[in-house]
Design a protein around this motif. Structure first.
Motif, mmCIF file in Angstrom:
data_model
loop_
_atom_site.group_PDB
_atom_site.id
_atom_site.type_symbol
_atom_site.label_atom_id
_atom_site.label_comp_id
_atom_site.label_asym_id
_atom_site.label_seq_id
_atom_site.Cartn_x
_atom_site.Cartn_y
_atom_site.Cartn_z
ATOM 1 N N THR A 117 57.634 45.743 44.931
ATOM 2 C CA THR A 117 56.202 45.612 44.677
ATOM 3 C C THR A 117 55.598 46.364 43.547
ATOM 4 O O THR A 117 56.273 47.725 43.207
ATOM 5 C CB THR A 117 55.511 46.137 46.089
ATOM 6 O OG1 THR A 117 55.431 47.683 45.994
ATOM 7 C CG2 THR A 117 56.151 45.901 47.312
ATOM 8 N N VAL A 118 54.636 46.035 43.142
ATOM 9 C CA VAL A 118 54.197 46.759 41.890
ATOM 10 C C VAL A 118 52.564 46.811 41.984
ATOM 11 O O VAL A 118 51.879 45.975 42.449
ATOM 12 C CB VAL A 118 54.031 45.623 40.510
ATOM 13 C CG1 VAL A 118 53.462 46.571 39.315
ATOM 14 C CG2 VAL A 118 55.744 45.448 40.244
ATOM 15 N N SER A 119 52.439 48.206 42.218
ATOM 16 C CA SER A 119 50.954 48.612 42.430
ATOM 17 C C SER A 119 50.251 49.416 41.600
ATOM 18 O O SER A 119 49.423 49.905 41.711
ATOM 19 C CB SER A 119 50.844 49.365 44.075
ATOM 20 O OG SER A 119 51.587 50.492 43.806
ATOM 21 N N ASN A 120 51.033 49.513 40.540
ATOM 22 C CA ASN A 120 50.626 50.497 39.378
ATOM 23 C C ASN A 120 49.181 49.550 38.521
ATOM 24 O O ASN A 120 49.787 48.649 38.075
ATOM 25 C CB ASN A 120 51.502 50.664 38.250
ATOM 26 C CG ASN A 120 51.226 51.476 37.096
ATOM 27 O OD1 ASN A 120 49.803 51.997 36.801
ATOM 28 N ND2 ASN A 120 51.998 52.098 36.210
ATOM 29 N N PRO A 121 48.190 49.824 38.681
ATOM 30 C CA PRO A 121 47.038 49.334 38.264
ATOM 31 C C PRO A 121 47.118 48.803 36.672
ATOM 32 O O PRO A 121 46.566 47.877 36.182
ATOM 33 C CB PRO A 121 45.744 50.017 38.513
ATOM 34 C CG PRO A 121 46.135 51.480 38.583
ATOM 35 C CD PRO A 121 47.658 51.361 39.433
ATOM 36 N N ASP A 122 47.921 49.629 36.047
ATOM 37 C CA ASP A 122 48.025 49.452 34.638
ATOM 38 C C ASP A 122 48.868 48.075 34.353
ATOM 39 O O ASP A 122 48.941 47.723 33.286
ATOM 40 C CB ASP A 122 48.580 50.687 33.751
ATOM 41 C CG ASP A 122 47.667 51.709 33.959
ATOM 42 O OD1 ASP A 122 46.544 51.594 34.140
ATOM 43 O OD2 ASP A 122 48.433 53.086 33.715
ATOM 44 N N LYS A 123 49.621 47.875 35.272
ATOM 45 C CA LYS A 123 50.700 46.655 35.092
ATOM 46 C C LYS A 123 50.127 45.462 35.724
ATOM 47 O O LYS A 123 50.572 44.224 35.725
ATOM 48 C CB LYS A 123 52.138 47.067 35.828
ATOM 49 C CG LYS A 123 52.637 48.038 35.266
ATOM 50 C CD LYS A 123 54.011 48.182 35.781
ATOM 51 C CE LYS A 123 54.936 49.224 35.114
ATOM 52 N NZ LYS A 123 56.552 49.372 35.594
ATOM 53 N N LEU A 124 48.920 45.258 36.367
ATOM 54 C CA LEU A 124 48.496 44.024 37.181
ATOM 55 C C LEU A 124 47.153 43.555 36.421
ATOM 56 O O LEU A 124 46.716 42.747 36.811
ATOM 57 C CB LEU A 124 47.856 44.803 38.371
ATOM 58 C CG LEU A 124 48.964 45.343 39.447
ATOM 59 C CD1 LEU A 124 48.360 45.871 40.780
ATOM 60 C CD2 LEU A 124 50.063 44.255 39.443
ATOM 61 N N GLY A 125 46.630 44.071 35.324
ATOM 62 C CA GLY A 125 45.125 43.437 34.733
ATOM 63 C C GLY A 125 45.351 42.112 34.330
ATOM 64 O O GLY A 125 44.518 41.232 34.171
ATOM 65 N N HIS A 126 46.622 41.681 33.755
ATOM 66 C CA HIS A 126 46.889 40.289 33.485
ATOM 67 C C HIS A 126 46.891 39.336 34.576
ATOM 68 O O HIS A 126 46.717 38.224 34.374
ATOM 69 C CB HIS A 126 48.106 40.196 32.402
ATOM 70 C CG HIS A 126 49.297 40.722 33.361
ATOM 71 N ND1 HIS A 126 49.753 41.819 33.401
ATOM 72 C CD2 HIS A 126 50.491 39.763 33.834
ATOM 73 C CE1 HIS A 126 50.702 41.881 34.223
ATOM 74 N NE2 HIS A 126 51.219 40.520 34.443
ATOM 75 N N VAL A 127 47.190 39.820 35.456
ATOM 76 C CA VAL A 127 47.056 39.153 36.963
ATOM 77 C C VAL A 127 45.622 38.773 37.570
ATOM 78 O O VAL A 127 45.386 37.554 38.092
ATOM 79 C CB VAL A 127 47.759 39.888 38.046
ATOM 80 C CG1 VAL A 127 47.924 39.049 39.282
ATOM 81 C CG2 VAL A 127 49.329 39.994 37.637
ATOM 82 N N GLY A 128 44.782 39.589 37.281
ATOM 83 C CA GLY A 128 43.400 39.291 37.534
ATOM 84 C C GLY A 128 42.921 40.652 37.572
ATOM 85 O O GLY A 128 43.311 41.689 37.643
ATOM 86 N N PRO A 129 41.533 40.747 37.986
ATOM 87 C CA PRO A 129 40.734 41.739 38.472
ATOM 88 C C PRO A 129 41.376 42.847 39.196
ATOM 89 O O PRO A 129 41.814 42.226 40.498
ATOM 90 C CB PRO A 129 39.256 41.469 38.848
ATOM 91 C CG PRO A 129 39.297 39.935 38.177
ATOM 92 C CD PRO A 129 40.656 39.214 38.203
ATOM 93 N N VAL A 130 41.572 44.079 38.944
ATOM 94 C CA VAL A 130 42.182 45.033 39.897
ATOM 95 C C VAL A 130 41.272 45.776 40.753
ATOM 96 O O VAL A 130 40.479 46.273 40.329
ATOM 97 C CB VAL A 130 43.178 45.837 38.907
ATOM 98 C CG1 VAL A 130 44.063 46.781 39.804
ATOM 99 C CG2 VAL A 130 44.098 45.052 37.962
ATOM 100 N N GLY A 131 41.722 45.783 41.993
ATOM 101 C CA GLY A 131 41.078 46.341 43.165
ATOM 102 C C GLY A 131 41.410 47.975 43.163
ATOM 103 O O GLY A 131 42.571 48.503 42.375
ATOM 104 N N ASP A 132 41.030 48.766 43.913
ATOM 105 C CA ASP A 132 40.990 50.158 44.377
ATOM 106 C C ASP A 132 42.220 50.042 45.474
ATOM 107 O O ASP A 132 41.729 50.015 46.500
ATOM 108 C CB ASP A 132 40.045 50.827 44.890
ATOM 109 C CG ASP A 132 40.202 52.340 45.008
ATOM 110 O OD1 ASP A 132 41.231 52.694 45.287
ATOM 111 O OD2 ASP A 132 39.099 53.228 44.832
ATOM 112 N N GLY A 133 43.415 50.291 45.038
ATOM 113 C CA GLY A 133 44.647 50.169 46.017
ATOM 114 C C GLY A 133 44.440 51.390 47.176
ATOM 115 O O GLY A 133 44.820 51.237 48.134
ATOM 116 N N TRP A 134 43.872 52.587 46.600
ATOM 117 C CA TRP A 134 43.710 53.746 47.603
ATOM 118 C C TRP A 134 42.887 53.631 48.559
ATOM 119 O O TRP A 134 42.876 53.893 49.748
ATOM 120 C CB TRP A 134 43.600 55.110 46.637
ATOM 121 C CG TRP A 134 44.687 55.617 45.723
ATOM 122 C CD1 TRP A 134 44.691 55.570 44.557
ATOM 123 C CD2 TRP A 134 45.953 56.006 46.029
ATOM 124 N NE1 TRP A 134 45.830 55.854 44.045
ATOM 125 C CE2 TRP A 134 46.593 56.269 44.964
ATOM 126 C CE3 TRP A 134 46.479 56.328 47.470
ATOM 127 C CZ2 TRP A 134 47.981 57.049 44.960
ATOM 128 C CZ3 TRP A 134 47.922 56.999 47.473
ATOM 129 C CH2 TRP A 134 48.369 57.180 46.323
#
Length: 307
Positions: free
Chosen positions: A276-293
């Motif tokens: 799993t990848v939860s680092n928000p820096d790596k997810l921006g191209h997938v879509g708007p990033v939520g607050d995982g915490w």
């Protein structure tokens, strides 16, 4: 054909080369953009636009990877490549190599190689470039490039075996997995997992992760069975889809924002690894990033509310 049209025609190939060398969507896009700037500014018009542009993007990607490796030495926790939802480049004659080379497992094996070995391996084994073209690209002799490929192949073979070649079998297994996951069925989940399955997360210290990971079919099955019901109760969604050419999923919060991505490694009819990848820096191209915490805290509250 104009210079811009030639570039746009080759853009998918250039991105695919850069992504496999760097393991980063953002850095691959930057390398492609810099390649365009150099192409636009070049006074000469090469005989082969493909050879020229591939050489430029490869050299840029090698430089990017060399600097990135320094940063990865201080990265918090496991490092995984940025998830890729769709590979823009396709070649029917090399479809197997292309699909295999973009999986998380293959990209992590490529991390064993030096930047030069990695670039030569990608150009030769994945995209089928001739040794003459490769030698001109990396500034080495053809004989040296052949040796680099031999060495890279050996390092790759020392890693894990290839994953299931039959896409339909992988997809069928993934469908059963996500059905059992949705129902919180420990027994069904356990049956689909390899005995030594691993569940590992890349958060970079910026998103939730599972300590050092979870290992073993029983432990992972129990964790998974307990995870989804409270996540679903707070409006979380699991969207099964291909990630890096493998079965996977995108996890979203109630507003549709991306929380993380999952990829499943499948071999011998069982799931060998869940990354799993939860680092928000790596997810921006997938879509708007939520607050995982925030999602984690809310999920934990929902879970405690059931006891």
């Amino acid at each position: 054909m104009t210079r811009a049209e030639e570039f746009e025609e080759l853009r998918p190939l250039l991105f695919s080369i850069a992504y496999r060398i760097t393991g980063s969507v953002a850095e691959a896009e930057d390398a492609v953009q810099e390649t365009w700037l150099r192409w636009e500014a070049s006074p000469a018009h090469p005989t082969s636009a493909k050879a020229f542009l591939s050489a430029v993007v490869t050299r840029l990607s090698i430089n990017v990877l060399r600097s990135a490796r320094v940063r990865r030495e201080v990265y918090v926790g496991p490092w995984f490549p940025e998830p890729l939802l769709t590979d823009p480049y396709s070649d029917p004659e090399r479809s197997a190599e292309l699909a295999d080379s973009v999986s998380m497992a293959a990209l992590l094996l490529l991390e064993r190689l030096s930047p030069l070995e990695r670039a030569v391996f990608v150009l030769r084994e994945v995209f089928g470039f001739g040794f003459g073209e490769i030698a001109a690209t990396v500034g080495r002799s053809e004989a040296a490039c052949r040796q680099l490929v031999v060495r890279a192949r050996r390092h790759m073979k020392e890693g894990r075996p290839r994953f299931e070649a039959d896409r339909r079998e992988r997809e069928a297994l993934a469908m059963r997995f996500f059905d059992a996951f949705a129902e919180g069925d420990v027994d069904r989940l356990r049956d689909l997992l390899a005995a030594d399955v691993q569940l590992v997360a890349d958060s970079g210290g910026k998103g939730p992760r599972w300590a050092g990971g979870f290992f073993g079919a029983d432990r992972v099955a129990r964790l998974l069975a307990a995870l989804l019901p409270p996540f679903a109760r707070i409006g979380g969604l699991v969207e099964p889809r291909q990630v890096n050419g493998q079965p996977g999923a995108i996890f979203r919060d109630r507003d549709g924002n991306v929380i993380n991505t999952w990829t499943l490694d499948v071999l011998d009819g069982r799931i060998q690894a869940i990354r799993t990848v939860s680092n928000p820096d790596k997810l921006g191209h997938v879509g708007p990033v939520g607050d995982g915490w925030a999602v984690l805290r809310e999920t934990q509250q929902a879970r405690r509310g059931t006891h």
